[in-house]
Design a protein around this motif. Structure first.
Motif, short mmCIF file in Angstrom:
data_model
loop_
_atom_site.label_atom_id
_atom_site.label_comp_id
_atom_site.label_asym_id
_atom_site.label_seq_id
_atom_site.Cartn_x
_atom_site.Cartn_y
_atom_site.Cartn_z
N ASP A 468 29.51 61.12 46.16
CA ASP A 468 29.77 61.77 47.44
C ASP A 468 30.84 60.98 48.18
N PRO A 469 32.09 61.46 48.23
CA PRO A 469 33.15 60.68 48.86
C PRO A 469 32.97 60.56 50.37
N ALA A 470 32.13 61.41 50.95
CA ALA A 470 31.89 61.31 52.39
C ALA A 470 31.18 60.01 52.75
N THR A 471 30.55 59.37 51.75
CA THR A 471 29.85 58.11 52.01
C THR A 471 30.77 56.91 51.85
N SER A 472 32.06 57.15 51.60
CA SER A 472 33.01 56.03 51.51
C SER A 472 33.14 55.36 52.87
N ARG A 473 33.24 54.05 52.84
CA ARG A 473 33.42 53.29 54.08
C ARG A 473 34.89 53.13 54.45
N ARG A 474 35.78 53.72 53.64
CA ARG A 474 37.22 53.60 53.90
C ARG A 474 37.72 54.85 54.64
N PRO A 475 38.15 54.71 55.88
CA PRO A 475 38.67 55.89 56.60
C PRO A 475 39.85 56.53 55.88
N ALA A 476 40.74 55.72 55.29
CA ALA A 476 41.91 56.28 54.60
C ALA A 476 41.50 57.18 53.45
N THR A 477 40.41 56.84 52.76
CA THR A 477 39.93 57.67 51.66
C THR A 477 39.45 59.01 52.19
N ARG A 478 38.64 58.98 53.22
CA ARG A 478 38.11 60.24 53.77
C ARG A 478 39.24 61.11 54.33
N GLN A 479 40.24 60.47 54.94
CA GLN A 479 41.35 61.23 55.51
C GLN A 479 42.19 61.90 54.42
N MET A 480 42.42 61.19 53.31
CA MET A 480 43.21 61.79 52.23
C MET A 480 42.46 62.95 51.59
N ILE A 481 41.16 62.83 51.46
CA ILE A 481 40.36 63.94 50.91
C ILE A 481 40.47 65.16 51.82
N ASP A 482 40.43 64.93 53.14
CA ASP A 482 40.61 66.03 54.08
C ASP A 482 42.00 66.63 53.96
#
Length: 708
Positions: A468-482
């Motif tokens: 579940d990438p939403a559980t990543s603690r890296r904001p940059a990761t979540r932003q790129m997925i969005d």
């Protein structure tokens, strides 16, 4: 004309060189005593006569300029493609000076001390190299016109290089119209200014000047010497003593990272490595402005092996073009170092049986996988490996056994000259650079583990836990997925640990509407699963946004591949064919069928908590030792070959090739898949508890892997 044919002087170019030298001496008289000059055409000397570029004495002679002689060097200066007369002919050695000058066609010759090299080609003149300037004075330093000739020729376009090195029947088309009196005086002024101590500061690197004789535009480029230059290059004997490696402390630059230095700490300006006159990594680097997800950069250099000229691409994918360029230069240097030995001379050529009879430790290439009998029947020029066949070997170091081991050269240097000598065609898999030995070995080992796990998953059609990438603690990761979501792609990630506890993440970008550009894949590995996912995400984010357009543009060719997998022949064919919607069902084992219920995703803590991943230290050596222990505990060795070039050592870099004999090798081209013939492909999933039995041929995924 055979590639080792002797080259001959072209009379028209000889006259032009002598006339230009005489005119320059006269013009320089106005500045005082004229210096000795070494004036000659560029591209008409046998730059690779020694065969160091694998040309077997390629006759660096004929060539183009003149009518229609565009060289495609890139950049506004376009250093090369000439207009009008002055077509390059078959090799000249004219220096045009009164002082005795050696011909560059003789690898042992040298330019007279103090002579200023001036080379001309079409509408351009190249002046230098000049030793670096410091405090307005000329310092000592390695400057070699032979290096310049080799570098210049290496950055010509493929078509022009073929004409220069393999062509025949070339001739001078007439006197060049460009060395006019005004242009000669401009050249003289440049030479005089340099000798007086003026000119650009290029740090520790020599400077080369490009003069457009039509517009009198002057540009300068820092110059990186050629380690293979037969005049000034040096290489060490490849000995067992030199191959011994000792892992030392490697404190990390920050907790949780896996690098010992920031990338900004390296002296990595792009200009010495990518320029149209003497770029060691090609004529240019392109910013991929069409990429709307990452600031990608791309460069390319070509390298000869006999009649074959291979183009090799390099690049970076980061959030800014500046960082992408620096990453790209590091990757380009890494690939340049890994293609063939440059700092060392291979000292052993023998058969495996003979080596073992003498008590030598040698890696059996059969353990690493070989091509099928069907491949060799279809490619009779590529002779199969046999234990009685003499092949070149290089020295490596076994981290498991702590001793030297001989490694077949073709398994670690993947562009060694002579196609007929490559019983396999390796790739850059396992080659890595770092700010120290430990960093380079860690990164190389992670790459080998990553590719092995990816191939086991794909060919074994393994269903894996989804992260579940939403559980990543890296904001940059979540932003790129969005961001990918905005472009119509769902980014999905899978825990691809098979044999080892080292986290491996496979990423898939899937187009939600099922249209062209359907899906692309990426992967990442490392002790930090967040970093592994970020690595996979970077790959799919870069590729996905351009994939629909590329699929539409190449639809007919890709559909032919989808109908006949044997048409998947090159590296880029593998990922591109999965842009076709009709290829989607081959990945249903992993991502599920469209609209079908999915197993629940699992969080990072759920998958990687409770000690399921080796602990991370503040010292990279400790991380590396844990990974090596995990690999060797499963029965494998970890072999390291140091590939570092002199210019990398000067930058504080180390480049290595890491091999884990027995893991699945990554190959490109459907007919070259060594993994399909290896026992590990059939046993590893059962041994990992992901199957209740070994796989049969019928169980294997028939589709080519989609690894980019």
């Amino acid at each position: 004309m055979p590639v080792d044919a002797p080259v001959r002087e072209a009379p028209v170019l000889s006259r032009t060189a002598h006339a230009l030298a005489a005119a320059l001496r006269e013009a320089l008289a106005g500045y005082g005593t004229p210096p000795p000059l070494d004036v000659a055409p560029l591209g008409v000397r046998d730059a690779f006569a020694d065969g160091a570029d694998g040309a077997g004495g390629a006759g660096g002679a004929g060539g183009a300029g003149g009518a229609g002689g565009a060289d495609g060097a890139g950049g506004a200066e376009g250093a090369g493609g000439a207009g009008g007369a002055g077509e390059v002919g078959e090799a000249g050695g004219a220096d045009g000076a009164d002082e005795p000058m050696g011909s560059s066609a003789d690898p042992g010759s040298s330019v007279a001390p103090g002579a200023v090299p001036v080379r001309f080609y079409g509408r351009h003149a190249v002046v230098g190299p000049f030793a670096p300037l410091a405090s307005g004075k000329r310092d000592g330093g390695r400057v070699c016109v032979r290096c310049l000739e080799r570098r210049w020729q290496a950055v010509r376009s493929v078509a022009l290089r073929e004409a220069l090195e393999l062509g025949s029947g070339t001739r001078a088309a007439g006197e060049s119209p460009y060395p006019t009196p005004f242009a000669v005086h401009a050249l003289a002024g440049l030479v005089a200014a340099r000798l007086a101590g003026a000119g650009p500061r290029t740090g520790t690197r020599p400077a080369v000047h490009l003069v457009d004789l039509e517009t009198l535009t002057v540009r300068h480029y820092p110059f990186v010497p050629d380690p293979e230059c037969p005049r000034c290059g040096t290489s060490e004997q490849d000995t067992a003593e030199a191959a011994e490696l000792v892992l030392g402390p490697a404190p990390k630059r920050r907790p949780g990272g896996f690098r010992v230095r920031d990338i900004e700490a390296y002296d990595l300006p792009v200009e010495p490595y990518a320029n149209p006159v003497c770029g060691s990594l090609g004529p240019s680097v392109v910013q991929d402005v069409s990429s709307t997800s990452t600031s990608a950069t791309i460069g390319c250099f070509s390298m000869r092996s006999g009649e074959y000229l291979r183009e090799t691409f390099w690049g970076g994918h980061a959030d800014t073009y500046a960082e992408s360029m620096r990453i790209g230069v590091l990757e380009g240097l890494e690939r340049y170092a890994g293609m063939r030995p440059r700092a060392k001379r291979a000292g052993t050529t023998d058969s495996l049986n003979a080596l073992r009879a003498r008590g030598e430790h040698a890696l059996d290439p059969r353990v690493c996988g070989l091509y099928s009998d069907a491949f060799h029947r279809a490619n009779p020029r590529v002779a199969p490996f046999t234990p009685d066949r003499p092949v070149p070997w290089v020295q490596g170091w076994s981290l498991r056994d702590r001793r030297t081991i001989l490694v077949p050269e073709v398994l670690t240097y993947y562009h060694t000259p002579g196609l007929e000598n490559r019983f396999v065609q390796e790739s850059s898999n396992g080659c890595a650079s770092g700010g120290c030995l430990e960093e380079a070995v860690y990164c190389g080992l992670m790459e080998v583990v990553e590719r092995d796990a990816f191939l086991l998953t794909w060919y074994g059609r393994a269903a894996l836990p989804e992260i579940d990438p939403a559980t990543s603690r890296r904001p940059a990761t979540r932003q790129m997925i969005d961001r990918l979501e905005m472009y119509g792609y769902e980014a999905r990630f899978f825990d691809t640990r098979i044999t080892f506890p080292i986290p491996v993440v496979t990423g898939v970008a899937v187009r939600r509407d099922g249209g062209p550009g359907l899906m692309c894949f990426g992967a990442g590995a490392g002790l930090d699963p967040e970093a592994g996912l970020a690595g996979a995400l970077c790959e799919i984010a870069t590729d996905a946004v351009n994939l629909p357009r590329r699929t539409e543009r190449d639809r007919d060719r890709l559909r032919a591949m989808a109908a006949d997998f044997d048409r998947v022949e090159a590296l880029h064919d593998h990922p591109l064919v999965y842009g076709l919607p009709e290829m989607g069902h081959h990945a249903h084992f992993l991502i599920g069928e469209p609209g079908a219920p999915r197993p629940p995703k699992r969080s990072f803590d759920e998958l990687y908590g409770n000690g399921s991943v080796p602990p991370v230290s503040d010292d990279l050596r400790e991380d590396l030792n844990r990974c090596v222990d995990a690999v060797t505990a499963a029965g494998f060795d970890v072999v390291v070959v140091d590939q570092t070039m002199p210019e990398q050592r000067e930058l504080g870099l180390t480049t290595v090739s890491v091999l884990v004999p027995g893991l699945l090798p990554i190959d490109f081209g459907r007919s070259r898949q060594r993994a399909l013939g290896m026992d590990r492909l059939r046993t590893a999933l059962r041994a990992a508890g992901l199957r209740d039995r070994d796989l049969t041929d019928a169980d294997l995924n028939p589709a080519p892997h989609p690894f980019p």
